[in-house]
Design a protein around this motif. Structure first.
Motif, PDB file in Angstrom:
ATOM      1  N   MET A  66      20.493  15.665 -28.365  1.00  0.00           N
ATOM      2  CA  MET A  66      21.816  16.093 -28.810  1.00  0.00           C
ATOM      3  C   MET A  66      22.920  15.341 -28.077  1.00  0.00           C
ATOM      4  O   MET A  66      23.995  15.113 -28.614  1.00  0.00           O
ATOM      5  N   SER A  67      22.648  14.969 -26.847  1.00  0.00           N
ATOM      6  CA  SER A  67      23.600  14.225 -26.029  1.00  0.00           C
ATOM      7  C   SER A  67      22.801  13.398 -25.045  1.00  0.00           C
ATOM      8  O   SER A  67      21.738  13.821 -24.588  1.00  0.00           O
ATOM      9  N   GLY A  68      23.299  12.209 -24.708  1.00  0.00           N
ATOM     10  CA  GLY A  68      22.592  11.360 -23.757  1.00  0.00           C
ATOM     11  C   GLY A  68      21.285  10.848 -24.326  1.00  0.00           C
ATOM     12  O   GLY A  68      21.133  10.701 -25.543  1.00  0.00           O
ATOM     13  N   SER A  69      20.330  10.602 -23.436  1.00  0.00           N
ATOM     14  CA  SER A  69      19.056  10.032 -23.872  1.00  0.00           C
ATOM     15  C   SER A  69      17.926  10.474 -22.952  1.00  0.00           C
ATOM     16  O   SER A  69      18.145  10.911 -21.824  1.00  0.00           O
ATOM     17  N   PHE A  70      16.706  10.318 -23.460  1.00  0.00           N
ATOM     18  CA  PHE A  70      15.492  10.587 -22.701  1.00  0.00           C
ATOM     19  C   PHE A  70      14.327   9.981 -23.464  1.00  0.00           C
ATOM     20  O   PHE A  70      14.477   9.566 -24.622  1.00  0.00           O
ATOM     21  N   ASP A  71      13.186   9.900 -22.807  1.00  0.00           N
ATOM     22  CA  ASP A  71      11.975   9.379 -23.426  1.00  0.00           C
ATOM     23  C   ASP A  71      10.982  10.512 -23.647  1.00  0.00           C
ATOM     24  O   ASP A  71      10.895  11.444 -22.839  1.00  0.00           O
ATOM     25  N   VAL A  72      10.227  10.406 -24.731  1.00  0.00           N
ATOM     26  CA  VAL A  72       9.145  11.342 -25.026  1.00  0.00           C
ATOM     27  C   VAL A  72       7.869  10.515 -25.122  1.00  0.00           C
ATOM     28  O   VAL A  72       7.797   9.571 -25.905  1.00  0.00           O
ATOM     29  N   ILE A  73       6.883  10.869 -24.310  1.00  0.00           N
ATOM     30  CA  ILE A  73       5.593  10.192 -24.324  1.00  0.00           C
ATOM     31  C   ILE A  73       4.603  11.119 -25.014  1.00  0.00           C
ATOM     32  O   ILE A  73       4.390  12.250 -24.579  1.00  0.00           O
ATOM     33  N   LEU A  74       4.017  10.647 -26.114  1.00  0.00           N
ATOM     34  CA  LEU A  74       3.056  11.426 -26.883  1.00  0.00           C
ATOM     35  C   LEU A  74       1.663  10.848 -26.674  1.00  0.00           C
ATOM     36  O   LEU A  74       1.489   9.630 -26.619  1.00  0.00           O
ATOM     37  N   ASP A  75       0.670  11.725 -26.597  1.00  0.00           N
ATOM     38  CA  ASP A  75      -0.700  11.341 -26.266  1.00  0.00           C
ATOM     39  C   ASP A  75      -1.643  12.234 -27.062  1.00  0.00           C
ATOM     40  O   ASP A  75      -1.585  13.457 -26.944  1.00  0.00           O
ATOM     41  N   ASP A  76      -2.508  11.629 -27.895  1.00  0.00           N
ATOM     42  CA  ASP A  76      -3.469  12.423 -28.664  1.00  0.00           C
ATOM     43  C   ASP A  76      -4.859  12.423 -28.042  1.00  0.00           C
ATOM     44  O   ASP A  76      -5.817  12.885 -28.642  1.00  0.00           O
ATOM     45  N   GLY A  77      -4.966  11.880 -26.832  1.00  0.00           N
ATOM     46  CA  GLY A  77      -6.253  11.822 -26.147  1.00  0.00           C
ATOM     47  C   GLY A  77      -6.915  10.460 -26.246  1.00  0.00           C
ATOM     48  O   GLY A  77      -7.785  10.132 -25.442  1.00  0.00           O
ATOM     49  N   THR A  78      -6.512   9.664 -27.227  1.00  0.00           N
ATOM     50  CA  THR A  78      -7.066   8.317 -27.362  1.00  0.00           C
ATOM     51  C   THR A  78      -5.992   7.240 -27.273  1.00  0.00           C
ATOM     52  O   THR A  78      -6.288   6.107 -26.940  1.00  0.00           O
ATOM     53  N   TYR A  89      21.225  11.991 -34.673  1.00  0.00           N
ATOM     54  CA  TYR A  89      20.837  11.996 -36.078  1.00  0.00           C
ATOM     55  C   TYR A  89      19.413  11.483 -36.288  1.00  0.00           C
ATOM     56  O   TYR A  89      19.002  11.172 -37.399  1.00  0.00           O
ATOM     57  N   TYR A  90      18.642  11.395 -35.213  1.00  0.00           N
ATOM     58  CA  TYR A  90      17.208  11.111 -35.275  1.00  0.00           C
ATOM     59  C   TYR A  90      16.476  12.235 -34.567  1.00  0.00           C
ATOM     60  O   TYR A  90      16.912  12.719 -33.521  1.00  0.00           O
ATOM     61  N   GLY A  91      15.380  12.661 -35.133  1.00  0.00           N
ATOM     62  CA  GLY A  91      14.525  13.636 -34.490  1.00  0.00           C
ATOM     63  C   GLY A  91      13.117  13.088 -34.412  1.00  0.00           C
ATOM     64  O   GLY A  91      12.728  12.255 -35.227  1.00  0.00           O
ATOM     65  N   LEU A  92      12.366  13.549 -33.437  1.00  0.00           N
ATOM     66  CA  LEU A  92      10.967  13.152 -33.296  1.00  0.00           C
ATOM     67  C   LEU A  92      10.098  14.329 -33.710  1.00  0.00           C
ATOM     68  O   LEU A  92      10.110  15.377 -33.056  1.00  0.00           O
ATOM     69  N   TYR A  93       9.374  14.153 -34.815  1.00  0.00           N
ATOM     70  CA  TYR A  93       8.444  15.180 -35.269  1.00  0.00           C
ATOM     71  C   TYR A  93       7.165  15.074 -34.446  1.00  0.00           C
ATOM     72  O   TYR A  93       6.577  14.000 -34.338  1.00  0.00           O
ATOM     73  N   VAL A  94       6.751  16.209 -33.869  1.00  0.00           N
ATOM     74  CA  VAL A  94       5.522  16.265 -33.077  1.00  0.00           C
ATOM     75  C   VAL A  94       4.613  17.324 -33.691  1.00  0.00           C
ATOM     76  O   VAL A  94       4.972  18.495 -33.778  1.00  0.00           O
ATOM     77  N   CYS A  95       3.445  16.890 -34.133  1.00  0.00           N
ATOM     78  CA  CYS A  95       2.485  17.796 -34.754  1.00  0.00           C
ATOM     79  C   CYS A  95       1.631  18.480 -33.681  1.00  0.00           C
ATOM     80  O   CYS A  95       1.686  18.108 -32.505  1.00  0.00           O
ATOM     81  N   PRO A  96       0.848  19.474 -34.064  1.00  0.00           N
ATOM     82  CA  PRO A  96      -0.027  20.140 -33.091  1.00  0.00           C
ATOM     83  C   PRO A  96      -1.044  19.178 -32.471  1.00  0.00           C
ATOM     84  O   PRO A  96      -1.330  18.117 -33.023  1.00  0.00           O
ATOM     85  N   MET A  97      -1.579  19.584 -31.338  1.00  0.00           N
ATOM     86  CA  MET A  97      -2.628  18.866 -30.605  1.00  0.00           C
ATOM     87  C   MET A  97      -2.180  17.488 -30.120  1.00  0.00           C
ATOM     88  O   MET A  97      -2.922  16.521 -30.144  1.00  0.00           O
ATOM     89  N   ILE A  98      -0.934  17.431 -29.652  1.00  0.00           N
ATOM     90  CA  ILE A  98      -0.377  16.234 -29.030  1.00  0.00           C
ATOM     91  C   ILE A  98       0.144  16.619 -27.646  1.00  0.00           C
ATOM     92  O   ILE A  98       0.957  17.533 -27.527  1.00  0.00           O
ATOM     93  N   TRP A  99      -0.334  15.921 -26.631  1.00  0.00           N
ATOM     94  CA  TRP A  99       0.179  16.137 -25.276  1.00  0.00           C
ATOM     95  C   TRP A  99       1.526  15.437 -25.189  1.00  0.00           C
ATOM     96  O   TRP A  99       1.678  14.303 -25.644  1.00  0.00           O
ATOM     97  N   ARG A 100       2.533  16.125 -24.640  1.00  0.00           N
ATOM     98  CA  ARG A 100       3.854  15.522 -24.566  1.00  0.00           C
ATOM     99  C   ARG A 100       4.421  15.627 -23.168  1.00  0.00           C
ATOM    100  O   ARG A 100       4.221  16.619 -22.465  1.00  0.00           O
ATOM    101  N   GLU A 101       5.128  14.559 -22.785  1.00  0.00           N
ATOM    102  CA  GLU A 101       5.863  14.519 -21.527  1.00  0.00           C
ATOM    103  C   GLU A 101       7.231  13.932 -21.818  1.00  0.00           C
ATOM    104  O   GLU A 101       7.361  13.039 -22.663  1.00  0.00           O
ATOM    105  N   LEU A 102       8.249  14.439 -21.154  1.00  0.00           N
ATOM    106  CA  LEU A 102       9.616  13.943 -21.315  1.00  0.00           C
ATOM    107  C   LEU A 102      10.103  13.458 -19.963  1.00  0.00           C
ATOM    108  O   LEU A 102       9.926  14.147 -18.953  1.00  0.00           O
ATOM    109  N   ASP A 103      10.706  12.263 -19.953  1.00  0.00           N
ATOM    110  CA  ASP A 103      11.234  11.719 -18.703  1.00  0.00           C
ATOM    111  C   ASP A 103      12.412  10.796 -18.996  1.00  0.00           C
ATOM    112  O   ASP A 103      12.870  10.695 -20.131  1.00  0.00           O
ATOM    113  N   ASN A 104      12.907  10.144 -17.975  1.00  0.00           N
ATOM    114  CA  ASN A 104      13.987   9.171 -18.107  1.00  0.00           C
ATOM    115  C   ASN A 104      15.261   9.807 -18.684  1.00  0.00           C
ATOM    116  O   ASN A 104      15.937   9.207 -19.520  1.00  0.00           O
TER     117      ASN A 104
END
Length: 143
Positions: A66-78, A89-104
């Protein structure tokens, strides 16, 4: 057949430009593939901090800077993929069974999350090894 990580993607949200300021809206079932049951946001994240560090068994989410910036790291195990979010005006769709970390996180950033369900602790994997055991099929033994 696509992997869980391949189903996660950036969503280009409607942007109505006006000299008085821009407007973006999100409609569940139209712009995102779920009805919105919960909204929460992260803010005042100290520099160098990380958020997330979990996966959901059945929850769908849309993550928006919504303001500023950050990174999203998505991991499905492989595989892993990093997304840099810095536009409301951009969103990141994240489906179930995804490991997520936010940083930066930039100074003053606000991360809004739209979720398909209300909070349910039983929907979380908070241990990465438990997530991997559930996400990856067990190897078959050789006869």
């Amino acid at each position: 057949m696509s992997t869980p990580l391949e189903r996660c993607h950036l969503v280009d949200l409607p942007k109505i430009s006006d000299p008085r300021g821009n407007l973006t809206f999100i409609e569940g079932g139209r712009h995102i593939p779920f009805d919105i049951q919960r909204v929460y946001y992260l803010y005042d994240v100290p520099g160098g901090s990380e958020r997330g560090g979990h996966a959901h068994k059945g929850l769908h989410q849309l993550i928006v800077a919504m303001s500023g910036s950050f990174d999203v790291i998505l991991d499905d195990g492989t595989a892993k993929r990093r997304f840099h979010l810095n536009r409301s005006y951009y969103g990141l769709y994240v489906c179930p069974m995804i490991w997520r970390e936010l940083d930066n996180f930039s100074s003053g950033s606000v991360c809004m999350v739209l979720a398909s369900n209300r909070y349910d602790e039983d929907d979380y994997y908070r241990d990465y090894d438990q997530f991997l055991a559930a996400a990856l099929p067990a190897p078959r033994s050789q006869p």
